[in-house]
Design an enzyme around this catalytic site. Structure first.
Site, PDB file in Angstrom:
ATOM      1  CG  ASP A  62      -1.800   1.171   1.348  1.00  0.00           C
ATOM      2  OD1 ASP A  62      -1.594   2.166   0.626  1.00  0.00           O
ATOM      3  OD2 ASP A  62      -2.742   1.127   2.179  1.00  0.00           O
ATOM      4  CE1 TYR A 154      -4.960  10.822 -11.158  1.00  0.00           C
ATOM      5  CE2 TYR A 154      -4.971  12.507 -12.880  1.00  0.00           C
ATOM      6  CZ  TYR A 154      -4.705  11.222 -12.464  1.00  0.00           C
ATOM      7  OH  TYR A 154      -4.168  10.318 -13.356  1.00  0.00           O
ATOM      8  CE  LYS A 158      -1.326  10.735 -11.286  1.00  0.00           C
ATOM      9  NZ  LYS A 158      -0.534   9.508 -11.057  1.00  0.00           N
ATOM     10  CB  ILE A 187      -5.034   5.157 -20.683  1.00  0.00           C
ATOM     11  CG1 ILE A 187      -3.833   6.094 -20.861  1.00  0.00           C
ATOM     12  CG2 ILE A 187      -4.742   3.744 -21.199  1.00  0.00           C
ATOM     13  CD1 ILE A 187      -3.223   6.154 -22.225  1.00  0.00           C
TER      14      ILE A 187
HETATM   15  P1  NAD Z   1      -6.502   1.700 -12.151  1.00  0.00           P
HETATM   16  O1  NAD Z   1      -7.439   2.226 -11.122  1.00  0.00           O
HETATM   17  O2  NAD Z   1      -7.041   0.860 -13.255  1.00  0.00           O
HETATM   18  O3  NAD Z   1      -5.333   0.861 -11.450  1.00  0.00           O
HETATM   19  C1  NAD Z   1      -4.655   1.385 -10.330  1.00  0.00           C
HETATM   20  C2  NAD Z   1      -3.991   0.261  -9.572  1.00  0.00           C
HETATM   21  O4  NAD Z   1      -3.380   0.849  -8.397  1.00  0.00           O
HETATM   22  C3  NAD Z   1      -4.991  -0.788  -9.050  1.00  0.00           C
HETATM   23  O5  NAD Z   1      -4.444  -2.072  -9.243  1.00  0.00           O
HETATM   24  C4  NAD Z   1      -5.156  -0.455  -7.580  1.00  0.00           C
HETATM   25  O6  NAD Z   1      -5.445  -1.567  -6.758  1.00  0.00           O
HETATM   26  C5  NAD Z   1      -3.775   0.118  -7.255  1.00  0.00           C
HETATM   27  N1  NAD Z   1      -3.797   0.995  -6.082  1.00  0.00           N
HETATM   28  C6  NAD Z   1      -4.741   1.903  -5.721  1.00  0.00           C
HETATM   29  N2  NAD Z   1      -4.415   2.460  -4.542  1.00  0.00           N
HETATM   30  C7  NAD Z   1      -3.247   1.892  -4.163  1.00  0.00           C
HETATM   31  C8  NAD Z   1      -2.413   2.032  -3.021  1.00  0.00           C
HETATM   32  N3  NAD Z   1      -2.732   2.867  -2.016  1.00  0.00           N
HETATM   33  N4  NAD Z   1      -1.282   1.306  -2.955  1.00  0.00           N
HETATM   34  C9  NAD Z   1      -0.957   0.443  -3.955  1.00  0.00           C
HETATM   35  N5  NAD Z   1      -1.713   0.237  -5.034  1.00  0.00           N
HETATM   36  C10 NAD Z   1      -2.847   0.960  -5.135  1.00  0.00           C
HETATM   37  O7  NAD Z   1      -5.744   2.982 -12.726  1.00  0.00           O
HETATM   38  P2  NAD Z   1      -4.882   3.190 -14.067  1.00  0.00           P
HETATM   39  O8  NAD Z   1      -5.708   3.913 -15.047  1.00  0.00           O
HETATM   40  O9  NAD Z   1      -4.217   1.925 -14.455  1.00  0.00           O
HETATM   41  O10 NAD Z   1      -3.807   4.240 -13.552  1.00  0.00           O
HETATM   42  C11 NAD Z   1      -2.493   3.861 -13.168  1.00  0.00           C
HETATM   43  C12 NAD Z   1      -1.660   5.112 -13.017  1.00  0.00           C
HETATM   44  O11 NAD Z   1      -1.656   5.846 -14.232  1.00  0.00           O
HETATM   45  C13 NAD Z   1      -2.188   6.068 -11.945  1.00  0.00           C
HETATM   46  O12 NAD Z   1      -1.101   6.689 -11.285  1.00  0.00           O
HETATM   47  C14 NAD Z   1      -2.946   7.082 -12.763  1.00  0.00           C
HETATM   48  O13 NAD Z   1      -3.075   8.315 -12.109  1.00  0.00           O
HETATM   49  C15 NAD Z   1      -2.062   7.166 -13.995  1.00  0.00           C
HETATM   50  N6  NAD Z   1      -2.737   7.726 -15.157  1.00  0.00           N
HETATM   51  C16 NAD Z   1      -3.811   7.081 -15.710  1.00  0.00           C
HETATM   52  C17 NAD Z   1      -4.433   7.649 -16.815  1.00  0.00           C
HETATM   53  C18 NAD Z   1      -5.622   6.993 -17.469  1.00  0.00           C
HETATM   54  O14 NAD Z   1      -6.218   7.647 -18.343  1.00  0.00           O
HETATM   55  N7  NAD Z   1      -6.000   5.780 -17.121  1.00  0.00           N
HETATM   56  C19 NAD Z   1      -3.956   8.849 -17.352  1.00  0.00           C
HETATM   57  C20 NAD Z   1      -2.864   9.463 -16.761  1.00  0.00           C
HETATM   58  C21 NAD Z   1      -2.245   8.887 -15.670  1.00  0.00           C
END
Ligand code: NAD
Length: 247
Positions: A62, A154, A158, A187
């Site tokens: 975590d 958020y 970032k 994404i």
């Molecule tokens: P997601 O919610 O699909 O997956 C996030 C993962 O992180 C999950 O497996 C969850 O269990 C885990 N998680 C959540 N809280 C946690 C904690 N406290 N400790 C450890 N693990 C934890 O999200 P995603 O879309 O795959 O995003 C992943 C990363 O990419 C994030 O940092 C997000 O901000 C970044 N991001 C995503 C997008 C997008 O459009 N999806 C765009 C820009 C940046």
């Protein structure tokens, strides 16, 4: 992009972008430590990595718990004897307009996203400095540059990751450790499934489609590869061209 015999640790590797990064790293030859707040999801990704013929360990980490980082670092070194690549991917969102956002919403998102990336970067640096080599990749977002409507916690977290990445790159360059940030655009993952259609509009994306987790994972593999050895402190936008006209 050959990662043969490298050992990588990924936070939030249970699903979404983190999972794609684990699987692409494995395809490129790396053994992968999959960490997640949800250990069952981490184990599922680890099983998929093993199916690709690479070694994998699943751990509960975590990113809001400093002690979990020490335990994960110890377990990684015990299992593999080395650590070459650390990806700080775990992140969350919690939407509200500025005047309605609670302090708890602000604190939780900044804690997981920014403080979690600090803790991960620190844990990686402690291991990599002794070996004088390593790659740290931090998951920022295009929102960290352009802001985000209804998501001030958020976007601010970032943006902080961008400064954290550049500062760590400066400190760790002398130890042959690169530190870079990825800035994905939209994404399709569980994180974004409830976002408004406006954000998904293809006409705002120069390349005409939303991103796939693999689009970001290939960029991560490049930053982790030998070919990227002279690249540090950068923000690599993986957006299909979104936002290229808006600073
Ligand atoms: P997601 O919610 O699909 O997956 C996030 C993962 O992180 C999950 O497996 C969850 O269990 C885990 N998680 C959540 N809280 C946690 C904690 N406290 N400790 C450890 N693990 C934890 O999200 P995603 O879309 O795959 O995003 C992943 C990363 O990419 C994030 O940092 C997000 O901000 C970044 N991001 C995503 C997008 C997008 O459009 N999806 C765009 C820009 C940046």
């Amino acid at each position: 992009m050959d990662l043969t015999n490298r050992v990588a640790l990924v936070t939030g590797g249970g699903r979404g972008l983190g999972k794609a990064i684990c699987l692409i790293f494995a395809e490129k030859g790396a053994d992968v430590v999959i960490t997640d707040v949800d250990p069952a999801m981490a184990e599922k990704t680890a099983a998929e990595v093993r199916k690709k013929g690479r070694k994998s360990v699943a751990l509960k980490l975590d990113v809001s718990e400093p002690r979990d980082f020490d335990e994960a670092a110890d377990a990684t070194l015990k299992a593999f004897g080395r650590l070459d690549i650390w990806v700080n991917n775990a992140g969350i969102g919690s939407r509200a307009m500025l005047d309605e956002m609670t302090v708890e919403q602000w604190d939780r998102v900044v804690d997981v996203n920014l403080r979690g990336t600090f803790l991960g970067t620190r844990a990686a640096a402690r291991i990599m400095k002794t070996r004088k080599s390593g790659r740290i990749i931090n998951m920022s977002s295009r929102a960290g540059k352009g802001g985000s409507y209804g998501h001030i916690n958020y976007a601010s977290s970032k943006a902080g990751i961008i400064a954290l990445t550049k500062s760590a790159a400066r400190e760790l360059g002398g130890f042959n450790i690169t530190v870079n940030a990825l800035l994905p655009g939209f994404i399709e993952t569980d994180l974004t499934k409830n976002l408004t259609n406006e954000i998904k509009r293809p006409d705002q994306i120069v390349l005409g489609r939303p991103g796939r987790p693999e689009d970001v994972a290939y960029a991560a593999a490049f930053l982790a590869s030998d070919e990227a050895e002279w690249i540090t402190g950068i923000c690599l936008e993986v957006t299909g061209g979104t936002g290229m006209f808006s600073g």
